[in-house]
Structures are given as C-alpha cells and as structure tokens.
Design a protein around this motif. Structure first.
Motif, mmCIF file in Angstrom:
data_model
loop_
_atom_site.group_PDB
_atom_site.id
_atom_site.type_symbol
_atom_site.label_atom_id
_atom_site.label_comp_id
_atom_site.label_asym_id
_atom_site.label_seq_id
_atom_site.Cartn_x
_atom_site.Cartn_y
_atom_site.Cartn_z
ATOM 1 N N UNK A 228 1.024 -1.121 0.162
ATOM 2 C CA UNK A 228 0.263 0.340 -0.303
ATOM 3 C C UNK A 228 1.037 1.312 0.225
ATOM 4 N N UNK A 229 2.176 1.048 0.937
ATOM 5 C CA UNK A 229 3.201 2.321 0.508
ATOM 6 C C UNK A 229 3.463 2.532 -0.724
ATOM 7 N N UNK A 230 3.329 2.963 -1.500
ATOM 8 C CA UNK A 230 3.600 3.286 -2.150
ATOM 9 C C UNK A 230 5.171 3.485 -2.944
ATOM 10 N N UNK A 231 6.330 4.236 -1.962
ATOM 11 C CA UNK A 231 7.871 4.444 -2.165
ATOM 12 C C UNK A 231 8.495 2.789 -1.581
ATOM 13 N N UNK A 232 8.230 2.883 -0.848
ATOM 14 C CA UNK A 232 8.365 1.623 0.098
ATOM 15 C C UNK A 232 8.463 0.414 -0.177
ATOM 16 N N UNK A 233 7.236 0.514 -1.197
ATOM 17 C CA UNK A 233 6.909 -1.170 -2.860
ATOM 18 C C UNK A 233 8.666 -0.930 -3.534
ATOM 19 N N UNK A 234 8.489 0.064 -4.448
ATOM 20 C CA UNK A 234 9.677 0.921 -5.360
ATOM 21 C C UNK A 234 10.718 0.856 -4.850
ATOM 22 N N UNK A 235 10.939 0.698 -3.317
ATOM 23 C CA UNK A 235 12.269 1.001 -2.937
ATOM 24 C C UNK A 235 12.665 -1.212 -2.449
ATOM 25 N N UNK A 236 11.395 -2.050 -2.268
ATOM 26 C CA UNK A 236 11.829 -3.097 -1.983
ATOM 27 C C UNK A 236 11.413 -4.027 -3.363
ATOM 28 N N UNK A 237 11.081 -3.934 -4.794
ATOM 29 C CA UNK A 237 11.221 -3.863 -5.818
ATOM 30 C C UNK A 237 12.685 -3.632 -6.374
ATOM 31 N N UNK A 238 13.388 -2.615 -6.073
ATOM 32 C CA UNK A 238 14.839 -2.345 -6.652
ATOM 33 C C UNK A 238 15.609 -2.993 -6.004
ATOM 34 N N UNK A 239 15.429 -3.519 -4.623
ATOM 35 C CA UNK A 239 16.317 -4.827 -3.800
ATOM 36 C C UNK A 239 15.976 -5.788 -4.236
ATOM 37 N N UNK A 240 15.011 -5.949 -4.963
ATOM 38 C CA UNK A 240 14.862 -7.599 -4.997
ATOM 39 C C UNK A 240 15.181 -7.827 -6.604
ATOM 40 N N UNK A 241 15.340 -6.762 -7.531
ATOM 41 C CA UNK A 241 15.973 -7.075 -8.537
ATOM 42 C C UNK A 241 17.429 -6.515 -8.454
ATOM 43 N N UNK A 242 17.556 -6.166 -7.691
ATOM 44 C CA UNK A 242 19.421 -6.297 -7.440
ATOM 45 C C UNK A 242 19.670 -7.456 -6.607
ATOM 46 N N UNK A 243 19.113 -8.443 -5.688
ATOM 47 C CA UNK A 243 19.729 -9.385 -5.464
ATOM 48 C C UNK A 243 19.253 -10.616 -6.515
ATOM 49 N N UNK A 244 18.213 -10.718 -7.484
ATOM 50 C CA UNK A 244 18.159 -11.435 -8.656
ATOM 51 C C UNK A 244 19.150 -11.186 -9.242
ATOM 52 N N UNK A 277 0.676 -5.744 -8.284
ATOM 53 C CA UNK A 277 2.025 -5.190 -9.176
ATOM 54 C C UNK A 277 2.462 -4.376 -8.630
ATOM 55 N N UNK A 278 3.981 -3.533 -8.709
ATOM 56 C CA UNK A 278 5.149 -2.971 -8.252
ATOM 57 C C UNK A 278 4.745 -1.079 -9.231
ATOM 58 N N UNK A 279 3.668 -0.308 -8.603
ATOM 59 C CA UNK A 279 3.156 0.717 -8.498
ATOM 60 C C UNK A 279 4.646 2.089 -9.245
ATOM 61 N N UNK A 280 5.538 1.374 -10.606
ATOM 62 C CA UNK A 280 6.515 2.529 -10.971
ATOM 63 C C UNK A 280 5.441 4.074 -11.499
ATOM 64 N N UNK A 281 5.611 5.145 -11.164
ATOM 65 C CA UNK A 281 5.576 6.767 -11.175
ATOM 66 C C UNK A 281 5.610 7.216 -12.237
ATOM 67 N N UNK A 282 7.085 6.710 -12.890
ATOM 68 C CA UNK A 282 7.584 7.883 -13.863
ATOM 69 C C UNK A 282 8.733 7.201 -14.166
ATOM 70 N N UNK A 283 9.577 7.725 -15.292
ATOM 71 C CA UNK A 283 10.786 7.222 -15.908
ATOM 72 C C UNK A 283 11.970 7.150 -15.387
ATOM 73 N N UNK A 284 12.150 7.700 -14.667
ATOM 74 C CA UNK A 284 13.239 7.955 -13.607
ATOM 75 C C UNK A 284 12.834 6.562 -12.564
ATOM 76 N N UNK A 285 11.831 6.027 -12.240
ATOM 77 C CA UNK A 285 11.968 4.756 -11.355
ATOM 78 C C UNK A 285 12.175 3.855 -12.364
ATOM 79 N N UNK A 286 11.559 3.312 -13.986
ATOM 80 C CA UNK A 286 12.098 2.718 -15.076
ATOM 81 C C UNK A 286 13.762 2.993 -14.735
#
Length: 625
Positions: A228-244, A277-286
């Motif tokens: 529900x916390x969008x910014x936390x979701x994005x942070x978690x996604x980026x960390x998971x991506x680095x782990x993968x 799904x992960x709520x990416x909101x702008x080009x910078x987050x992609x």
C-alpha cells in the motif's frame, strides 16, 4: 458411503444459477462418460432452484430432478466466494435430508461430493459430515476418477494412455523435488559476448550466445511486489531486482507493473486503488530498475492507455528486451483499460508500428486471453496466428511466440502438445528472411497448487511438457517463461524465483537424460498427439481461409475488430460488452477428451463449416465502420 462405482450408479452434477463456471463440470462429465458412467447435468431451472434450496418449489424441483434422473451420486459445484459456497452447500444438504433423499433414509443418494475453492472445501468438510469427497480444482483427471470410485479397469485404453502421460510427468516432478538435486544447479555464464549487460544488449544477442555455448533456454520470470505504501513498494522492488541480478539465475526480468502504472502512467493517482504489481510512477523509476537489474535483460508489462507512448518510454528507460501487446484485450471488454475495443485496437497498432520501427521483438499476449473466457482450442490457435500475421504486416521482424500450457487447467498434456505444435506450424509458415519465430512456453496462471511441495513438482512436470513440444530439437524451447511455484498463494520473491529457475533447468536436463536412455517415451511422433495436431491444424486453416475471404483487410485494426465481432473467435464466457459482441459470445464450448471444442445445444462438436457459416452470416454493417 459407497467407495466403488457400480453399474446402476448415476452422477448428478448441480451448480447454482449464479455460478457461470461450467468448463470444469463438463470436463468431469465427459471424462466419466468416456468410462461408460452415466452423468446428468442439472438443467437451468434446477440450477436456479439451487440458489434458494429452502423454497418449497425449489427443493421440490431439485428432488424431482434427482429422482427422475435416478441419481445415486450427487456433486455440487460452487467456484465463487468460499463462505457463500460452503453455506449454500450446507443449506442444500439440509433440504435433501428433510426430503429423505439419502440412502440411509431410504433415498437414492449414496455418495455426496463438493467442488469449490480450497477454502470452500475445508469449510464444506467441517459443516457437512456426510460428504464423501471434495474437489478443489487441483486434481488431475486420474485423481478425479479415483476419488469418484472409478476403477482403472473402467478407463478406456486410449484415455488411460493420455492420462498416464500426465500422471507420469507428475511422478517425474515429485521425484525431482524429493531428491532435491536441483538446489545444486549453478547459473550459466552469459558474459561471453561484447554487448552483455549493456544498453545495447538484446534478445537476439543473448539467444545467439546461448545457442553457441549450449546454454539454451534463456529464462524469463516476472516480479512485481505490491504494498500500500507506494514508495516502500518501489524500494523493495529495486532491492529484489539487485538480489536477482546478483544470483545470476535469471536472463530476462519482466517487471510486473501495477494497474495504475499500466492505465494512468504519469498522471496523479491520489488515493485510487492500485491493484497488484509494483507501482512505478515515472520514467526515472523505470531507469532505476534497469540499473538495478544489470546484467539482466529487462522488459515490462505494456500500458493499457497511451500504449505507444508507454512503449517508447520503456525503450528509452529499460531498453525493453521485447514488447508484449494484447491487441483485443486490456480494455473495456475485460475491465483492464479505458478504451473501447475499436479504440484499443487502434492504440495497439500504433504501438505495434513503434515496435517495428524500433526493431524490437514482439510477443502477442493474446491466445490465452481467449482461453480464459471459454474459447475452443481452434480459437486459441487462430488468434495467435492472426496476431503474428498482423505483426508481420506491420514490419515486426522477431516474434516471441508465447504458448500458455495447462489453460484451461483441465487440458490434457497430449492436447497441450497438439495446440502448441499446431500454432507453431502455422507461425513458421510466416517465417522468412525478415520474420523469425522464437518459442516461449510457460505454465498456466492458475495451474499451481497452494501446497509448496506439489507446486514445485507441477513446475518440474510442466517443464517436461515444454520439452515435448519439439523433443527432437535440443535448442527448443529457446526461451522459457518460468511461473514461480508460489504464484497460487503469494508474490514470488528472489529466493522463490531462483529456486523455480533451478527446478526448471534441472527438470529439463533430467528429462532429456531419461529420454536419451529410453526411460521416458519420446513424444516426437506420438500417434494421438499427431492426430490431434492434424485435426486442429485442418480446422484452424479453414477458419483462417474464411477470415481472409470474408473480412476486408483482416490484419488491420478494423479488420481484427470485425473478425472478433462477427464471431470467428468465440468467447462464451466473456462478461463485459456482451451486447456489442453478441456474435462472439453466442456459442457453447465443452471439454472433450482433454480438449475444448465448440458444441451445439446437445453437446455435439460443431463442424468447422457450420462455425464458419455462422460467422460469415453476421451483418456486414454490424461490426466495422
């Protein structure tokens, strides 16, 4: 309670009128009839009576049906809300008891079954002590027969062989999981080509390197944690991506974006619900996601609004490995986007032109969406071919041909092979110097068990099925879309994704080793699969010829609208826009020997000539403008 089916037995299958799910019911009915067992499906008036079984007229109608059809075994199916399903089943059983319809009361019913979601089954067991068995949708056909008391000697030889293929693959998967050897699978080294991990890296380059080094298939998986916390979701996604990325197990990361990312990218969202799904909101987050993913290739779900604009943004930020577009889908007809069907096709084609101009591969995210809505197997094949032909006409040069297995989940493995081979045969007829087809099989969305051990075994079993599509080609499949074993219960995190990849790679290698030693059957020229493939090819070719002869410019947005609206692609379970698409929904389908066929009101398969004649008869002015 009766354990074994006897000659006088007759199964009655009843569902409430509010539940539209019938393919699973007809699949069970057809399977039993194959074994010489009598089955009676409740007519519509009796199904409506089951919505309110306490009513005097309603309970009387149910009793009249049971006694009139000489039903000795009664099955009740409810695939909607678990609490409602279990409560309704309890109410129904109380009325059956009040009318003394059970064998212990002098009535005809000796066995009682319930089919529903897993939680509904749990509640039904608690509330109805006289229940004989439950079916939560995870049963194989063989398990279904056994639970209904069908002896092996009652199963016809051909049916038994087809079911044995699925049973043997599941046993193979269970052995893979039991041994646990897959945990030792190491990631392949993909670094031996110049563009590896760079912005200039591409699907073609990685496929080429993997083919040269014997490292096929490439592995793709999707990931998209939602909070529900969008910014936390994005942070978690980026960390998971680095782990993968650090694990090295994954070749292609598919970003599973949220509903608002797809439908309202770049707009203020406020407090609107976002969906999964992960709520990416702008080009910078992609762009952040691409940097976190080095050296994986990255791709993302497409948009459902401003589709071409979002496609361009994906190329600019994540250097999209390939684009996936849904053509008819992800709009108002499935409540996944804001556009009408006509508007959506125009948007999709604008995006398709961008894909072609950018020289990117394209994945038609199409056939399984028809299958989700009750389409027959020929519609699955024809819709995939139409999407490919439209892409070729638009100038796309590489097609990623996804085939979703186990869809619907009661499909037999031999029919999955026939569907995949028929679609591939048609697609490869489109190949040439400027058009290449790359196979990418995957498991079905709802095919995995909620039980972790069983789900892992199912993943290994479906990997064997993937390899049997083209068992004579060591380079096939070149890409595997791994659906993680946890998908039935929770989002897949990096450890689950990595383990799912290890299971897939190990199962593929082990299955090939067993085949080479003659310990599993070589399905390359299996007579039943060959016959099913040829039948499906003949039907699909006839439909394609009729479309080409009947629909002006059929590979255009207006043409594809007309194809759908005229009924060439039946979707009897489409819920939205049924009035607009009356000709597309005015069909019946039935599960027949592990396949899905169009049938008439008696349940008899429709000849392809009749389905073509019905679609051709649609008024010329009623679909396209």
């Amino acid at each position: 309670m009766q354990d074994s089916w006897s000659a006088p037995d007759r199964l009655g299958i009843l569902k409430p009128g509010v539940d539209a799910h019938v393919l699973g019911i007809t699949s069970v009915a057809e399977l039993l009839e194959e074994c010489g067992c009598a089955v009676a499906l409740a007519p519509e008036d009796v199904c409506r009576a089951a919505d309110r079984p306490e009513g005097g007229h309603e309970s009387g109608a149910i009793e009249t049906w049971i006694r009139g059809q000489r039903i000795t075994r009664l099955g009740f199916s409810y695939r909607l809300n678990p609490d409602d399903g279990a409560a309704l089943f309890d109410r129904l059983v109380r009325q059956l008891e009040r009318r003394r319809l059970f064998a212990g009361q002098g009535g005809p019913i000796v066995s009682l079954y319930f089919a529903g979601l897993p939680e509904a089954c749990r509640l039904a067991r608690e509330r109805v002590p006289r229940l004989t068995a439950c079916f939560d949708g995870e049963e194989t056909p063989a398990e279904t027969l056994a639970r209904l008391g069908i002896r092996q000697s009652m199963v016809p030889q051909e049916t038994g062989k087809a079911l044995a293929y699925d049973r043997d693959r599941m046993s193979f998967g269970e052995e893979i999981v039991r041994r646990g050897d897959y945990l030792g699978v190491r990631p392949p080294d993909r670094s031996g080509y110049p563009d590896f991990g760079k912005a200039s890296d591409s699907l073609a380059a990685r496929l080429g390197h993997a083919a040269r080094t014997g490292g096929l298939p490439l592995i793709r998986a999707h990931m998209g944690p939602y909070l529900q916390d969008r910014e936390e979701a994005v942070r978690r996604f980026l960390q998971w991506t680095r782990d993968l990325a650090a694990s090295g197990h994954l070749d292609v990361l598919s970003i599973g974006t949220s509903q608002l990312t797809q439908a309202r990218f770049g707009e203020p969202w406020g407090d609107e619900p976002n969906g999964g799904g992960v709520p990416l909101a702008n080009a910078g987050e992609f762009a952040d996601a691409w940097r976190a993913a080095r050296p994986m290739l990255v791709r993302s779900y497409a948009g459902s609004k401003d589709v071409a604009s979002l496609a361009r943004m994906l190329d600019e930020t994540i250097h999209n490995a390939w684009h996936a577009l849904s053509l008819w889908w992800f709009c108002r007809i499935d409540n996944r986007g804001p556009y009408t069907l006509r508007e959506n096709l125009a948007e999709q084609f604008a995006a398709l032109r961008h894909v072609a101009s950018a020289g990117k591969p394209y994945e038609p995210n199409v056939p399984h969406h028809f299958a989700f809505r009750g389409a027959d197997d020929a519609t699955y094949v024809v819709s995939g071919w139409l999407a490919a032909r439209a892409a070729k006409e638009a100038g796309v040069r590489t097609l990623v041909a996804q085939t979703m297995l186990n869809t619907p989940k009661h499909t037999w493995g031999v029919q999955d092979l026939a569907k995949s081979r028929a679609l591939l045969a048609l697609l490869r007829e489109l190949e040439g110097r400027d058009f290449r087809v790359v196979l990418q099989p995957r498991a079905g969305l709802d095919s995995f068990s909620a039980d972790p051990g069983k789900a892992k075994a199912q993943l290994a079993a479906v990997t064997a099925l993937m390899d049997d599509i083209e068992p004579g080609d060591a380079a096939s499949p070149p890409i595997v879309h791994v659906v993680s074993w946890s998908e039935a219960v929770r989002f897949a995190d990096p450890p689950v994704i990595a383990e799912s990849v290890q299971i897939t790679r190990h199962a593929l290698a082990e299955y090939r080793r067993l085949r080479a030693r003659g310990l599993v059957d070589d399905r390359g020229d299996d007579p039943e699969v060959r016959a099913r493939t040829q039948d499906l090819l003949a039907e699909s070719r006839a439909i394609i010829r009729a479309i080409a002869a009947s629909v002006p410019d059929p590979w255009s947005p207006a043409g594809l609208y007309r194809v759908f609206a005229a009924g060439f692609l039946p979707v009897p379970y489409l819920w939205e826009c049924r009035e607009e698409l009356a000709a597309a929904v005015a069909w019946r389908t039935r599960a027949i020997r592990g396949s899905v066929r169009l049938v008439d009101d008696r349940g008899v398969p429709l000849p392809v000539e009749e389905r073509i004649a019905r679609a051709r008869a649609f008024p010329a002015g009623g679909a396209a403008t």
